[in-house]
Enzyme design. Structure first.
Site, mmCIF file in Angstrom:
data_model
loop_
_atom_site.group_PDB
_atom_site.id
_atom_site.type_symbol
_atom_site.label_atom_id
_atom_site.label_comp_id
_atom_site.label_asym_id
_atom_site.label_seq_id
_atom_site.Cartn_x
_atom_site.Cartn_y
_atom_site.Cartn_z
ATOM 1 N N HIS A 166 0.860 -1.189 0.000
ATOM 2 C CA HIS A 166 0.000 0.000 0.000
ATOM 3 C C HIS A 166 0.897 1.239 0.000
ATOM 4 O O HIS A 166 1.323 1.721 1.040
ATOM 5 C CB HIS A 166 -0.903 -0.028 1.249
ATOM 6 C CG HIS A 166 -1.901 1.088 1.315
ATOM 7 N ND1 HIS A 166 -3.059 0.994 2.064
ATOM 8 C CD2 HIS A 166 -1.943 2.327 0.750
ATOM 9 C CE1 HIS A 166 -3.748 2.110 1.961
ATOM 10 N NE2 HIS A 166 -3.081 2.945 1.165
ATOM 11 N N HIS A 212 1.350 4.933 -2.541
ATOM 12 C CA HIS A 212 0.989 5.760 -3.696
ATOM 13 C C HIS A 212 2.267 6.376 -4.239
ATOM 14 O O HIS A 212 2.963 7.102 -3.523
ATOM 15 C CB HIS A 212 0.008 6.838 -3.281
ATOM 16 C CG HIS A 212 -1.292 6.294 -2.758
ATOM 17 N ND1 HIS A 212 -2.415 6.159 -3.537
ATOM 18 C CD2 HIS A 212 -1.624 5.828 -1.518
ATOM 19 C CE1 HIS A 212 -3.391 5.648 -2.809
ATOM 20 N NE2 HIS A 212 -2.936 5.434 -1.578
ATOM 21 N N HIS A 228 -9.561 1.058 -0.939
ATOM 22 C CA HIS A 228 -9.420 1.804 0.307
ATOM 23 C C HIS A 228 -10.784 1.803 1.002
ATOM 24 O O HIS A 228 -11.793 2.206 0.410
ATOM 25 C CB HIS A 228 -9.003 3.251 0.024
ATOM 26 C CG HIS A 228 -7.582 3.407 -0.389
ATOM 27 N ND1 HIS A 228 -7.027 2.729 -1.447
ATOM 28 C CD2 HIS A 228 -6.579 4.183 0.123
ATOM 29 C CE1 HIS A 228 -5.750 3.078 -1.577
ATOM 30 N NE2 HIS A 228 -5.456 3.955 -0.638
ATOM 31 N N GLU A 274 -10.987 3.698 6.577
ATOM 32 C CA GLU A 274 -9.981 4.633 7.107
ATOM 33 C C GLU A 274 -10.732 5.830 7.696
ATOM 34 O O GLU A 274 -10.857 5.961 8.901
ATOM 35 C CB GLU A 274 -9.020 5.094 6.016
ATOM 36 C CG GLU A 274 -7.973 6.078 6.534
ATOM 37 C CD GLU A 274 -7.210 6.771 5.411
ATOM 38 O OE1 GLU A 274 -6.139 7.320 5.704
ATOM 39 O OE2 GLU A 274 -7.686 6.782 4.262
ATOM 40 N N ASP A 324 1.960 4.016 2.759
ATOM 41 C CA ASP A 324 0.948 4.884 2.158
ATOM 42 C C ASP A 324 1.580 5.995 1.315
ATOM 43 O O ASP A 324 1.686 5.859 0.100
ATOM 44 C CB ASP A 324 0.035 5.454 3.245
ATOM 45 C CG ASP A 324 -1.326 5.898 2.712
ATOM 46 O OD1 ASP A 324 -1.561 5.795 1.505
ATOM 47 O OD2 ASP A 324 -2.164 6.340 3.518
ATOM 48 N N ASP A 325 1.950 7.122 1.931
ATOM 49 C CA ASP A 325 2.602 8.248 1.242
ATOM 50 C C ASP A 325 3.862 8.594 2.024
ATOM 51 O O ASP A 325 3.893 9.577 2.783
ATOM 52 C CB ASP A 325 1.665 9.461 1.172
ATOM 53 C CG ASP A 325 0.413 9.172 0.371
ATOM 54 O OD1 ASP A 325 0.510 9.139 -0.869
ATOM 55 O OD2 ASP A 325 -0.656 8.976 0.987
#
Length: 336
Positions: free
Chosen positions: A14, A16, A194, A197, A275-276
């Site tokens: 996961h 991006h 997703h 969350e 994630d990021d």
């Protein structure tokens, strides 16, 4: 830093790709493509990466997409992230990519695929890192845009690992895209979404029932629904949890509040991810460090989540066997 975590073979599911853009690359690509940014110096950019709320994060993320204007730009971004993977002993990674943002600006969709694909080819050759990309439907843009994207995706399914559903969750359950996901399933393409969350457990149920997902991205709100907990215990649908992201976006106020250990103890199929990572200041190693330091997660838990990630990945059977073997060898050498 824990030497055990630093040296442990890892898998990420996961992430991006635009969220891996470090401040230096943001400035570099902005200068290359003559994109005006609201920053004058590297120090100002680094300060912007310390965002205070979701709005500032979104603004920063959008600025990152604006400086990417070619396949070469995507190649540079992908190679930089995969080089970080090599430094962190990540064996396999699966990255989300946003195609709609670029086509809406008149840029060709192929540039996203060509750039990321070339980056992974280099990583496979130079660092033996496997993986690939997962393009996503941007849920808050609506069903019509997703249908347009699906027409393009259908022509390139051999280049993808799966199809994802991402972006603003509340108000956009997977049920809105049920017809499109039915077509994706008919082609045998895996789906990830997703869910759970910012949205409630109902969004996870929708992803399961309406999209028939192979994985849930995030999934932390599953603990709010005992029936869902029981279902996830039984089915072992993987959950790609992103602890530092959850703190940065104020899903939890402090890492000590994170539910990842509770999820593990309940027998859910948890994996850990970044994630990021550039925006949240934490790649996979740092996420592992954080949950070990603050959440009661131990080295055995980290090994377990990595084995979970190998099984949950879209790697082939032989590659999965190889990765399990590498992790088993590491465990035999480092666990008393």
């Amino acid at each position: 830093m824990s030497e055990f975590i630093k040296n442990m073979p890892k898998v990420e599911l996961h992430m991006h790709i635009e969220g891996s853009m470090m401040p230096e690359m943001l400035l570099q690509l902005a200068e290359k493509n003559q994109v005006k940014l609201p920053y004058q110096t590297l120090e100002e950019v680094k300060s912007a990466y310390e965002f205070k709320d979701l709005t500032e994060f979104v603004d920063l993320y959008i600025q990152g997409t604006e400086v990417i204007q070619s396949a070469d730009d995507f190649y540079e971004l992908t190679v930089a992230y995969l080089n970080k993977c090599q430094e962190q002993n990540i064996m396999h990674t699966e990255v989300f990519c946003d195609i709609r943002t670029y086509t809406d600006r008149g840029l060709p969709a192929e540039m996203v695929l060509d750039g990321i694909e070339s980056g992974f080819k280099k990583a496979a050759k130079d660092w033996q890192i496997s993986g690939g990309m997962i393009p996503t439907f941007i849920r808050h843009l609506g069903v019509e845009k997703a249908a347009e994207d699906w027409l393009f995706y259908q022509q390139h399914t051999q280049r993808f690992l799966a199809i994802g559903l991402a972006a603003i969750e509340v108000g956009y359950p997977a049920s809105l895209f049920k017809e499109i996901f039915s077509e994706v399933n008919e082609l045998g393409m895996p789906i990830v979404a997703h869910a759970g969350e910012e949205g409630s457990a109902e969004y996870i149920w929708s992803a399961i029932k309406d999209a028939k997902v192979s994985r849930i991205d995030h999934g932390i709100r599953s603990l709010d629904d005992p029936e869902l907990i029981a279902y996830l215990q039984q089915t072992q649908i993987p959950l790609t949890v992103c602890p530092c992201s959850n703190i940065s976006l104020h899903v939890f106020d402090h890492m000590q509040q994170h539910v990842i250990k509770k999820m593990l103890d309940l027998g859910l199929n948890v994996t850990i991810n970044s994630d990021d990572p550039a925006h949240f200041g934490a790649y996979l190693t740092e996420n592992m460090m954080a949950v070990k330091q603050h959440c009661g997660v131990n080295d055995d838990d980290l090994l377990r989540m990595t084995h979970n990630a190998i099984d949950a990945s879209f790697a082939g059977a032989e590659r999965k066997h190889n990765m399990h073997h590498i992790l088993d060898q590491f465990e035999a050498q480092h666990v008393q």
